[in-house]
Design a protein around this motif. Structure first.
Motif, PDB file in Angstrom:
ATOM      1  N   PHE A   1       7.394 -19.800  12.220  1.00 42.72           N
ATOM      2  CA  PHE A   1       7.201 -20.564  13.455  1.00 42.72           C
ATOM      3  C   PHE A   1       8.441 -21.388  13.788  1.00 42.72           C
ATOM      4  O   PHE A   1       8.927 -21.388  14.919  1.00 42.72           O
TER       5      PHE A   1
ATOM      6  N   GLY B   1      -4.500 -24.638   1.103  1.00 41.58           N
ATOM      7  CA  GLY B   1      -3.472 -25.076   2.063  1.00 41.58           C
ATOM      8  C   GLY B   1      -3.014 -23.948   2.957  1.00 41.58           C
ATOM      9  O   GLY B   1      -2.814 -24.134   4.159  1.00 41.58           O
ATOM     10  N   ASP B   2      -2.868 -22.755   2.366  1.00 40.28           N
ATOM     11  CA  ASP B   2      -2.452 -21.589   3.151  1.00 40.28           C
ATOM     12  C   ASP B   2      -3.461 -21.279   4.239  1.00 40.28           C
ATOM     13  O   ASP B   2      -3.100 -20.979   5.379  1.00 40.28           O
TER      14      ASP B   2
ATOM     15  N   ALA C   1      -2.214 -22.362  12.677  1.00 42.46           N
ATOM     16  CA  ALA C   1      -1.257 -21.498  13.375  1.00 42.46           C
ATOM     17  C   ALA C   1      -1.974 -20.691  14.456  1.00 42.46           C
ATOM     18  O   ALA C   1      -1.477 -20.563  15.577  1.00 42.46           O
ATOM     19  N   LEU C   2      -3.170 -20.180  14.128  1.00 44.83           N
ATOM     20  CA  LEU C   2      -3.940 -19.412  15.118  1.00 44.83           C
ATOM     21  C   LEU C   2      -4.325 -20.288  16.303  1.00 44.83           C
ATOM     22  O   LEU C   2      -4.198 -19.883  17.455  1.00 44.83           O
TER      23      LEU C   2
ATOM     24  N   LEU D   1      -0.920 -22.069  23.001  1.00 43.11           N
ATOM     25  CA  LEU D   1       0.278 -21.655  23.750  1.00 43.11           C
ATOM     26  C   LEU D   1      -0.092 -20.701  24.886  1.00 43.11           C
ATOM     27  O   LEU D   1       0.424 -20.821  25.997  1.00 43.11           O
ATOM     28  N   TYR D   2      -1.011 -19.736  24.574  1.00 40.44           N
ATOM     29  CA  TYR D   2      -1.438 -18.809  25.628  1.00 40.44           C
ATOM     30  C   TYR D   2      -2.078 -19.576  26.780  1.00 40.44           C
ATOM     31  O   TYR D   2      -1.792 -19.320  27.943  1.00 40.44           O
TER      32      TYR D   2
ATOM     33  N   PHE E   1      -2.770 -22.956  17.294  1.00 41.97           N
ATOM     34  CA  PHE E   1      -1.548 -23.276  18.020  1.00 41.97           C
ATOM     35  C   PHE E   1      -1.147 -22.137  18.953  1.00 41.97           C
ATOM     36  O   PHE E   1      -0.832 -22.361  20.125  1.00 41.97           O
ATOM     37  N   VAL E   2      -1.214 -20.892  18.440  1.00 39.93           N
ATOM     38  CA  VAL E   2      -0.851 -19.746  19.275  1.00 39.93           C
ATOM     39  C   VAL E   2      -1.824 -19.623  20.450  1.00 39.93           C
ATOM     40  O   VAL E   2      -1.419 -19.394  21.592  1.00 39.93           O
TER      41      VAL E   2
ATOM     42  N   LEU F   1       0.712 -25.923  -1.099  1.00 40.60           N
ATOM     43  CA  LEU F   1       0.802 -24.768  -0.207  1.00 40.60           C
ATOM     44  C   LEU F   1       1.400 -23.613  -0.996  1.00 40.60           C
ATOM     45  O   LEU F   1       2.261 -23.812  -1.848  1.00 40.60           O
TER      46      LEU F   1
ATOM     47  N   VAL G   1      -3.089 -23.731   6.984  1.00 38.93           N
ATOM     48  CA  VAL G   1      -1.907 -23.425   7.801  1.00 38.93           C
ATOM     49  C   VAL G   1      -2.200 -22.254   8.725  1.00 38.93           C
ATOM     50  O   VAL G   1      -1.893 -22.291   9.921  1.00 38.93           O
ATOM     51  N   LEU G   2      -2.841 -21.209   8.178  1.00 41.56           N
ATOM     52  CA  LEU G   2      -3.141 -20.023   8.977  1.00 41.56           C
ATOM     53  C   LEU G   2      -4.064 -20.373  10.143  1.00 41.56           C
ATOM     54  O   LEU G   2      -3.817 -19.966  11.287  1.00 41.56           O
TER      55      LEU G   2
END
Lengths: 120, 170
Positions: B119, A5-6, A13-14, A20-21, A16-17, B108, A9-10
């Motif tokens: 975030f 799961g981590d 998150a990457l 955003l750029y 998503f960032v 998680l 998420v990571l």
């Protein structure tokens, strides 16, 4: 240490960032719509997403407006000095061109405008 | 005259003790200069994340809220713009943690929760700054940078929290 799961998420998150750029840095403030005004009152909003040629009937004839690749320009206009045609491509929010003899004006509408305000 | 005696429960002591840790980290961190206003490593969140995984959401929420309140009183930013942003960040992060805790539970780990919290914290803070203080679209250009920093610091505190949880017997 990293559960599955981590890792998910990571990775999200990457992504998503990165998104955003793309969204806030590399979208260059191009307009999504053009507002066409005829004779000072008749207004219409056209999307710049689709490449096409619009024919606008004005006071003295037909102005041809060309939409291409998110931009718009006067292609032909029945006026003597062709200032509108020489204004060239409009693509950023707030950019403006008008054919005064034919009473046709085009303005780009977008969230990020090139100018804060314009006075005539 | 009647006296009201409040008997603190074991849980109260636990919250107070963990919140004290978080507040201490918070104050130490406030002394570190930062190139961006509102950007801090957020190491106090290590305590929040570890408490979430060990003791559950309620205790983590208390710790997070107490840290913002007492931390601002100690530093002297209580009811200032900094406090508003800090509180907005803490509330959004604790809400997101609550939702994810309900859905994912122990599927998680500390790192995942830490990144999510960072975030949400940054987003809440940013929204507060945008709505209350600088409602200008130019501010949005900073969002990718802030979110990148949130990712880096969230990952970092997640790794610390994961290491901490392994050391604590439970």
């Amino acid at each position: 240490m990293f559960k599955t799961g981590d890792k998910l998420v990571l990775i999200s998150a990457l992504v998503f960032v990165g998104w955003l750029y793309g969204q806030f840095w590399f979208s260059d403030g191009r307009g999504d719509f053009a507002q066409i005004t005829i004779d000072g009152k008749e207004q219409q909003l056209v999307s710049l997403a689709e490449n096409k040629i619009l024919e606008m009937r004005g006071k003295t004839g037909v102005s041809e407006l060309e939409i291409n690749d998110g931009r718009i320009r006067f292609k032909h206009s029945p006026c003597p000095n062709q200032i509108c045609v020489h204004a060239g491509w409009l693509e950023h929010g707030g950019e403006f061109a008008a054919c005064l003899p034919n009473h046709v004006a085009v303005e780009i509408v977008a969230n990020n405008t090139l100018f804060d305000s314009i006075n005539f | 005259m009647s006296t009201l005696i409040l008997q603190p429960s074991r849980e109260d002591y636990l919250i107070a003790c963990l919140a004290a840790f978080a507040i201490m980290i918070h104050i130490f961190e406030a002394a570190i200069p930062s190139p961006f206003p509102g950007v801090k490593p957020g190491l106090a969140n290590v305590i929040t994340i570890a408490s979430l995984l060990v003791f559950g959401w309620k205790i983590a929420a208390w710790i997070s809220f107490l840290r913002v309140l007492v931390g601002s009183l100690m530093i002297g930013t209580f009811l200032s713009p900094t406090f508003a942003m800090s509180l907005a960040g803490a509330i959004s992060s604790i809400f997101l943690l609550g939702i994810c805790w309900k859905i994912f539970g122990h599927r998680l780990g500390a790192i995942g929760y830490s990144i999510l919290a960072a975030f949400a914290h940054m987003a809440g803070q940013f929204l507060m700054a945008y709505l209350l203080f600088i409602p200008h679209p130019g501010l949005l250009k900073l969002l990718p940078i802030f979110m990148t920093l949130a990712l880096v610091f969230g990952l970092l505190s997640g790794i610390i929290a994961a290491a901490m949880i392994r050391k604590v017997p439970h």
